[in-house]
Scaffold this motif. Structure first.
Motif, PDB file in Angstrom:
ATOM      1  N   ALA B 387       0.854  -1.191   0.000  1.00  0.00           N
ATOM      2  CA  ALA B 387       0.000   0.000   0.000  1.00  0.00           C
ATOM      3  C   ALA B 387       0.886   1.236   0.000  1.00  0.00           C
ATOM      4  CB  ALA B 387      -0.906  -0.001   1.229  1.00  0.00           C
ATOM      5  N   GLY B 388       0.456   2.234  -0.749  1.00  0.00           N
ATOM      6  CA  GLY B 388       1.256   3.453  -0.851  1.00  0.00           C
ATOM      7  C   GLY B 388       1.501   3.778  -2.306  1.00  0.00           C
ATOM      8  N   PRO B 389       1.886   5.004  -2.568  1.00  0.00           N
ATOM      9  CA  PRO B 389       1.977   5.473  -3.957  1.00  0.00           C
ATOM     10  C   PRO B 389       2.896   4.606  -4.824  1.00  0.00           C
ATOM     11  CG  PRO B 389       2.359   7.274  -2.403  1.00  0.00           C
ATOM     12  CD  PRO B 389       2.241   6.036  -1.597  1.00  0.00           C
ATOM     13  N   ILE B 390       4.069   4.295  -4.361  1.00  0.00           N
ATOM     14  CA  ILE B 390       5.009   3.516  -5.181  1.00  0.00           C
ATOM     15  C   ILE B 390       4.823   2.020  -4.930  1.00  0.00           C
ATOM     16  CG2 ILE B 390       7.462   3.079  -5.639  1.00  0.00           C
ATOM     17  CD1 ILE B 390       7.962   6.002  -4.772  1.00  0.00           C
ATOM     18  N   GLY B 399       2.908  -8.844  -8.861  1.00  0.00           N
ATOM     19  CA  GLY B 399       1.810  -9.786  -8.591  1.00  0.00           C
ATOM     20  C   GLY B 399       1.782 -10.276  -7.161  1.00  0.00           C
ATOM     21  N   VAL B 400       2.088  -9.386  -6.221  1.00  0.00           N
ATOM     22  CA  VAL B 400       2.140  -9.812  -4.826  1.00  0.00           C
ATOM     23  C   VAL B 400       1.235  -8.938  -3.939  1.00  0.00           C
ATOM     24  CG1 VAL B 400       4.435 -10.825  -4.934  1.00  0.00           C
ATOM     25  CG2 VAL B 400       4.196  -8.392  -4.430  1.00  0.00           C
ATOM     26  N   ASN B 401       0.086  -8.599  -4.441  1.00  0.00           N
ATOM     27  CA  ASN B 401      -0.814  -7.777  -3.637  1.00  0.00           C
ATOM     28  C   ASN B 401      -1.253  -8.511  -2.374  1.00  0.00           C
ATOM     29  OD1 ASN B 401      -0.926  -5.359  -5.068  1.00  0.00           O
ATOM     30  ND2 ASN B 401      -2.264  -6.291  -6.610  1.00  0.00           N
ATOM     31  N   SER B 402      -1.420  -7.744  -1.326  1.00  0.00           N
ATOM     32  CA  SER B 402      -1.815  -8.328  -0.049  1.00  0.00           C
ATOM     33  C   SER B 402      -2.797  -7.401   0.642  1.00  0.00           C
ATOM     34  CB  SER B 402      -0.577  -8.531   0.832  1.00  0.00           C
ATOM     35  OG  SER B 402      -0.958  -8.761   2.163  1.00  0.00           O
ATOM     36  N   GLU B 403      -3.831  -7.982   1.218  1.00  0.00           N
ATOM     37  CA  GLU B 403      -4.848  -7.154   1.883  1.00  0.00           C
ATOM     38  C   GLU B 403      -4.299  -6.484   3.133  1.00  0.00           C
ATOM     39  OE1 GLU B 403      -8.332  -9.397   2.696  1.00  0.00           O
ATOM     40  OE2 GLU B 403      -8.769  -9.799   0.584  1.00  0.00           O
ATOM     41  N   PRO B 417       5.433  -5.750   9.106  1.00  0.00           N
ATOM     42  CA  PRO B 417       4.502  -4.646   8.838  1.00  0.00           C
ATOM     43  C   PRO B 417       4.898  -3.389   9.619  1.00  0.00           C
ATOM     44  CG  PRO B 417       3.322  -6.672   9.360  1.00  0.00           C
ATOM     45  CD  PRO B 417       4.764  -6.923   9.653  1.00  0.00           C
ATOM     46  N   ARG B 418       4.687  -2.248   9.013  1.00  0.00           N
ATOM     47  CA  ARG B 418       5.009  -0.995   9.707  1.00  0.00           C
ATOM     48  C   ARG B 418       3.906  -0.652  10.710  1.00  0.00           C
ATOM     49  NH1 ARG B 418       5.085   2.713   4.775  1.00  0.00           N
ATOM     50  NH2 ARG B 418       3.683   1.060   4.115  1.00  0.00           N
TER      51      ARG B 418
END
Lengths: 145, 528
Positions: B387-390, B399-403, B417-418
């Motif tokens: 998540a985030g602009p870049i 291809g590694v999107n994560s909820e 995770p931050r």
């Protein structure tokens, strides 16, 4: 009596000091300061045995016989590196010790269990593998480990 | 071999592949820096136990030992050696008890370790590019990423381990050459090359940062033994005398609690299944560098001379078995990952060097394979925010999107995770509750106590392992719980001895539950 070129690894070295007379029984040569390579350090100025190039053991480089060496070099321990065969024997001994220790546990009665336990079996297995590994090094002979 | 040896079209293919591999590794490094910066700003425990290490540092800063009888109030002791905390002490003196201080030290330690890995590869091979790749591969490991910027001593130990082995390997190039002979001197131990002295000092430092460094110390001495048994025995005896002297001194100064806390409390139950599981995970994530390192190890055993790096890799690989201990985890594989990075780098750099004498087709194939291997390795350990602009664009492209907003090739991880704004608010909310409570607060994490201005009471995990080992009698602690002497109880993983938890349940009731960093913190107050 002395063949400085015997070990051809060192014949192309340029930072030698002339000590031929020294080996033939003459008093230690006076080495002009200008002829002492910088790498030999300050002790070379005093005619010390460290006239040899930095990092060289004169016994191994020039194959002196023990008598000559005693005259020139004060008694000292040598510390040769291990060969593959020596390392093989060491590892073989370690593996054998592990196996024997594992079996010996039953003999001395520690644990008082019947048969070989899982930990014993694992120790014997690992010990056997280690011993076999050591065994595989023995044919490699005197190559440095 | 230089790229000039390759035909022109292939030369550009190789350059592009190397650039892609470098881009991938630098991308992972940027994610690491971003993660570290996020943790520096988070003032509460991110990994359980960080706050207690901060408290150890505070005690050292006050000239006190943290090794104490934990059976009396405040029921606290530390089970780790002091060097990491002592290194952090100056920052505590200047900035106060802040978690970012130790996190910064850990992060810098990982950078120094990576630099030393690169330096070791470069010195052994003269190949700058592969040296840089080796160091960056260490930083790109999931394990380095997770624990590097934490207020934990582990990465500082790894840093000292890497520095020690690189220093010891100094006088002894791994490849056979006339210069590989050890220097023979008549001045006794004082004539040893400086690399040996520095290496021994770093080994001592690693051991006094965390006990796990014992395997690296043995590896270093084993290497010296191969190159000169007499010298190794003298060095080992000297190291044992110095380390033993420090040990006896601290044990005397702490009335024996150093030995109880450091040694006896660390003899935990062992789970073979846990160790095997962690071995499997480590192998799946790092199989490229593991295979290369194993190949180099076999080559050095049977066809060359054993280098310090190869021996270190073998010892560290075996030492990973300790990860089966209760409370151990992936961090136990950081050392062997570092060793694998060095050894695999040397293996590839040596192949690159020798390929100059190969036929052109072979040299081209190798020049293509090397960056591809680093690309595959980087993909294996891929971890990034989604998540985030870049990050969104990059994650989508890969291809590694994560909820959850964080992808880790390792799967679910507590670390990585931050912390979010909600996590910050949750931390302050818990601290506020602690601040407003009467009397001391019984907290499973110490970070809240520093913000709440309350004394640190109890250290959960050491209590549990010492209780399991019969070294902790909770009578006095339970007596205080029965008196409801604690104004508030904060639990996270409930790593307390069962009788203590039972007493808490009998005397305290739920007040609220607050989620922070994905964990549910249970806040209890005295029953009426």
């Amino acid at each position: 009596m002395f063949d400085g070129s015997r070990d051809d690894r060192y014949t192309d070295r340029t930072d030698w000091t002339d000590f031929t007379d020294f080996f033939n029984g003459s008093p230690a040569p006076a080495v002009p300061r200008s002829r002492v390579p910088r790498s030999l350090g300050r002790r070379a100025d005093r005619g010390d045995i460290r006239l040899f190039p930095k990092g060289c053991n004169p016994c191994t480089v020039f194959s002196l016989n023990p008598k000559e060496a005693d005259v020139i070099i004060p008694p000292m321990f040598t510390d040769p590196p291990l060969t593959k065969r020596q390392l093989g024997w060491l590892i073989l001994s370690l593996g054998a010790a592990m196996v024997l220790t594992s079996l010996g546990v039953d003999i001395v009665g520690a644990g008082q269990f019947n048969g070989l336990g899982p930990a014993q079996r694992q120790l014997i297995g690992v010990g056997t593998l280690i011993a076999l590994f050591g065994l595989s090094l023995l044919p490699l002979g005197d190559r440095l480990a | 071999m230089s790229l000039a040896h390759l035909p022109r079209p292939w030369r550009w293919v190789v350059i592009v592949l190397f650039a892609l591999a470098l881009l991938a590794l630098l991308g992972q490094f940027i994610v690491y820096c971003h993660y570290a910066a996020s943790l520096f700003r988070f003032p509460f425990d991110y990994d359980q136990g960080e706050g207690f290490e901060l408290y150890d540092t505070v005690l050292h800063a006050q000239g006190q030992w943290p090794y104490r009888d934990s059976q009396v109030f405040p029921f606290y002791t530390s089970i780790y050696p002091p060097l990491f905390h002592i290194i952090t002490v100056p920052l505590i003196w200047i900035f106060g008890p802040e978690l970012w201080t130790g996190r910064l030290i850990g992060f810098l330690a990982s950078l120094i370790a990576a630099t030393a890995i690169g330096w070791g590869v470069y010195r052994a091979s003269g190949n700058r590019v592969i040296a840089a790749f080796s160091g960056l591969t260490f930083l790109a490991s999931n394990y380095t990423f997770h624990i590097g910027p934490l207020f934990r001593q582990h990465m500082t130990m790894v840093m000292f381990e890497v520095l020690a082995i690189v220093a010891l390997a100094g006088p002894h190039p791994p490849s056979p050459s006339p210069d590989a002979e050890p220097r023979v001197g008549r001045g006794g131990v004082l004539s040893y090359p400086s690399g040996i002295w520095i290496g021994l000092i770093f080994l001592l430092a690693a051991g006094y940062t965390k006990q796990l460094a014992l395997a690296t110390a043995l590896a270093g001495l084993a290497f010296l033994f191969l190159r000169g048994p007499r010298r190794a025995l003298l060095a080992g005896a000297g190291l044992a005398v110095v380390a033993g002297g420090i040990f006896i001194w601290i044990n005397y100064a702490t009335h024996g609690w150093w030995y109880v806390s450091l040694i006896k409390a660390n003899l935990n139950a062992f789970s073979q299944a846990q160790a095997l599981s962690l071995y499997r995970q480590w192998t799946e994530l790092h199989w490229v560098i593991i295979a290369l390192a194993l190949g180099r190890l076999v080559y050095e055993i049977y066809f060359s001379r054993l280098s310090a790096y190869a021996i270190w890799f073998a010892f560290a690989l075996g030492n990973g078995a300790l990860s089966g201990k209760f409370g151990a985890g992936e961090s136990y594989f950081v050392t062997v990952t570092a060793a694998a990075c060095v050894l695999s780098g040397i293996a590839l750099a040596q192949l690159w060097k020798h390929s100059a004498e190969w036929k052109v087709q072979g040299a081209i194939a190798l020049a293509i394979i090397i960056p591809l291997l680093y690309l595959v390795q980087t993909r294996l350990t891929l971890h990034l925010y989604t998540a985030g602009p870049i990050y969104t664009t990059v994650a989508r492209a890969l291809g590694v999107n994560s909820e959850s907003g964080y992808y880790d090739s390792q799967g679910y991880t507590q670390l990585g995770p931050r912390p979010t704004g909600a996590d910050h608010e949750a931390g302050y909310a818990i601290s506020e509750l602690a601040h407003n409570a009467d009397g001391p607060v019984f907290s499973e994490e110490a970070g809240f106590m520093f913000k709440a201005g309350k004394p640190v009471v109890t250290n959960a995990f050491p209590q549990l392992v010492m209780y399991q080992a019969g070294l902790f009698d909770p009578t006095q602690e339970i007596e205080m719980i029965n008196r409801k002497a604690f104004g508030l109880v904060i639990l996270r993983a409930q790593f307390y001895p069962p009788p203590v938890l039972a007493a808490l349940g009998a005397n305290y009731q739920p007040r609220t539950e607050i989620m922070m960093n994905g964990f549910l913190y249970r806040i209890l107050e005295p029953r009426p």
